[in-house]
Write a protein that holds these residues in place. Structure first.
Motif, PDB file in Angstrom:
ATOM      1  N   GLU A  56      35.105  51.299  42.779  1.00  0.00           N
ATOM      2  CA  GLU A  56      34.324  51.487  41.546  1.00  0.00           C
ATOM      3  C   GLU A  56      34.831  50.682  40.346  1.00  0.00           C
ATOM      4  O   GLU A  56      34.476  50.977  39.203  1.00  0.00           O
ATOM      5  N   THR A  57      35.641  49.663  40.578  1.00  0.00           N
ATOM      6  CA  THR A  57      36.062  48.784  39.486  1.00  0.00           C
ATOM      7  C   THR A  57      34.882  47.925  39.061  1.00  0.00           C
ATOM      8  O   THR A  57      34.249  47.283  39.902  1.00  0.00           O
ATOM      9  N   PRO A  58      34.544  47.892  37.761  1.00  0.00           N
ATOM     10  CA  PRO A  58      33.455  47.029  37.290  1.00  0.00           C
ATOM     11  C   PRO A  58      33.757  45.553  37.588  1.00  0.00           C
ATOM     12  O   PRO A  58      34.866  45.075  37.315  1.00  0.00           O
ATOM     13  N   LEU A  59      32.765  44.854  38.168  1.00  0.00           N
ATOM     14  CA  LEU A  59      32.951  43.457  38.578  1.00  0.00           C
ATOM     15  C   LEU A  59      32.040  42.480  37.842  1.00  0.00           C
ATOM     16  O   LEU A  59      32.486  41.407  37.437  1.00  0.00           O
ATOM     17  N   TYR A  60      30.758  42.827  37.737  1.00  0.00           N
ATOM     18  CA  TYR A  60      29.757  41.913  37.181  1.00  0.00           C
ATOM     19  C   TYR A  60      28.821  42.646  36.236  1.00  0.00           C
ATOM     20  O   TYR A  60      28.406  43.770  36.525  1.00  0.00           O
ATOM     21  N   LYS A  61      28.468  42.001  35.142  1.00  0.00           N
ATOM     22  CA  LYS A  61      27.441  42.527  34.246  1.00  0.00           C
ATOM     23  C   LYS A  61      26.091  41.981  34.694  1.00  0.00           C
ATOM     24  O   LYS A  61      25.995  40.840  35.182  1.00  0.00           O
ATOM     25  N   SER A  62      25.050  42.771  34.522  1.00  0.00           N
ATOM     26  CA  SER A  62      23.704  42.330  34.926  1.00  0.00           C
ATOM     27  C   SER A  62      23.274  41.080  34.172  1.00  0.00           C
ATOM     28  O   SER A  62      22.443  40.316  34.663  1.00  0.00           O
ATOM     29  N   THR A  63      23.844  40.835  33.008  1.00  0.00           N
ATOM     30  CA  THR A  63      23.485  39.643  32.225  1.00  0.00           C
ATOM     31  C   THR A  63      23.968  38.353  32.881  1.00  0.00           C
ATOM     32  O   THR A  63      23.536  37.272  32.485  1.00  0.00           O
ATOM     33  N   THR A  64      24.843  38.450  33.889  1.00  0.00           N
ATOM     34  CA  THR A  64      25.311  37.255  34.596  1.00  0.00           C
ATOM     35  C   THR A  64      24.644  37.087  35.961  1.00  0.00           C
ATOM     36  O   THR A  64      24.944  36.142  36.687  1.00  0.00           O
ATOM     37  N   LYS A  65      23.724  37.984  36.302  1.00  0.00           N
ATOM     38  CA  LYS A  65      23.012  37.907  37.585  1.00  0.00           C
ATOM     39  C   LYS A  65      21.835  36.952  37.449  1.00  0.00           C
ATOM     40  O   LYS A  65      21.172  36.915  36.422  1.00  0.00           O
ATOM     41  N   PHE A  66      21.589  36.171  38.489  1.00  0.00           N
ATOM     42  CA  PHE A  66      20.440  35.269  38.480  1.00  0.00           C
ATOM     43  C   PHE A  66      19.850  35.147  39.877  1.00  0.00           C
ATOM     44  O   PHE A  66      20.494  35.492  40.868  1.00  0.00           O
TER      45      PHE A  66
ATOM     46  N   TRP B 128      21.330  36.763  48.918  1.00  0.00           N
ATOM     47  CA  TRP B 128      22.375  37.688  48.501  1.00  0.00           C
ATOM     48  C   TRP B 128      22.387  37.721  46.979  1.00  0.00           C
ATOM     49  O   TRP B 128      21.954  36.764  46.343  1.00  0.00           O
ATOM     50  N   PRO B 129      22.891  38.792  46.377  1.00  0.00           N
ATOM     51  CA  PRO B 129      22.994  38.802  44.916  1.00  0.00           C
ATOM     52  C   PRO B 129      23.848  37.635  44.428  1.00  0.00           C
ATOM     53  O   PRO B 129      24.882  37.320  45.035  1.00  0.00           O
ATOM     54  N   ALA B 130      23.409  37.001  43.347  1.00  0.00           N
ATOM     55  CA  ALA B 130      24.128  35.853  42.789  1.00  0.00           C
ATOM     56  C   ALA B 130      24.455  36.117  41.323  1.00  0.00           C
ATOM     57  O   ALA B 130      23.610  36.595  40.565  1.00  0.00           O
ATOM     58  N   PHE B 131      25.670  35.790  40.958  1.00  0.00           N
ATOM     59  CA  PHE B 131      26.150  35.934  39.588  1.00  0.00           C
ATOM     60  C   PHE B 131      26.807  34.623  39.185  1.00  0.00           C
ATOM     61  O   PHE B 131      27.406  33.957  40.022  1.00  0.00           O
ATOM     62  N   PHE B 132      26.733  34.267  37.899  1.00  0.00           N
ATOM     63  CA  PHE B 132      27.387  33.026  37.480  1.00  0.00           C
ATOM     64  C   PHE B 132      28.788  33.256  36.915  1.00  0.00           C
ATOM     65  O   PHE B 132      29.537  32.306  36.713  1.00  0.00           O
ATOM     66  N   ASP B 133      29.162  34.513  36.708  1.00  0.00           N
ATOM     67  CA  ASP B 133      30.510  34.800  36.223  1.00  0.00           C
ATOM     68  C   ASP B 133      30.825  36.275  36.443  1.00  0.00           C
ATOM     69  O   ASP B 133      29.926  37.113  36.444  1.00  0.00           O
ATOM     70  N   ALA B 134      32.106  36.570  36.595  1.00  0.00           N
ATOM     71  CA  ALA B 134      32.571  37.946  36.778  1.00  0.00           C
ATOM     72  C   ALA B 134      33.143  38.475  35.465  1.00  0.00           C
ATOM     73  O   ALA B 134      33.432  37.707  34.539  1.00  0.00           O
TER      74      ALA B 134
END
Length: 138
Positions: A52-62, A68-74
């Motif tokens: 349950e450690t926070p990894l990604y904010k939805s604002t970095t998802k694209f 698969w889910p893609a994020f540009f930064d953690a």
């Protein structure tokens, strides 16, 4: 972040589903397009499904179209990077939860996505949980 949430495999097996264990603890990959967060769109935070450690904010998802889910930064300090030479034809960069060491997926650079980092963190949905801005977990 430190690995203060690490546990022996015997304990992870009691906490995680067999598929979560295979992906998070054995560096597996879920089938392309099978995860619940690939096309997920909501404001909130994606956390490690194991600890349950926070990894990604939805604002970095694209939307990358990779399946698969893609994020540009953690979130800073939440994800560790490791060289992965398990495929004989290419070197990749594995990403893991900095707190518990759970396998998340891989990060790729220079693919030409219009993102601030030109990175794609390709993450297994099963490695994630989600809490919306109101604090509800999904």
């Amino acid at each position: 972040m430190s690995s203060d949430k690490s546990k022996p495999d015997s304990e992870w097996r009691t906490i995680l589903s067999p598929e979560q264990f295979r992906v998070l603890r054995r560096k597996g990959t879920e089938a392309q397009g099978s995860g619940i967060y690939d096309k997920h769109k909501a404001d909130g935070v994606y956390a490690c499904a194991a600890c349950e450690t926070p990894l990604y904010k939805s604002t970095t998802k694209f939307s990358s179209g990779c399946g698969w889910p893609a994020f540009f930064d953690a979130i800073p300090g939440a994800v560790n990077r490791h060289e992965d030479n398990s495929l004989f034809f290419m070197a990749r960069t594995e990403i893991t939860c900095a707190a518990c060491g759970g396998h998340l997926g891989h990060v790729f650079k220079g693919e030409g996505f219009d993102t601030p980092t030109d990175e794609r963190h390709c993450v297994n949905s099963i490695s994630l949980s989600f809490s919306d801005s109101g604090g509800d977990k999904h």
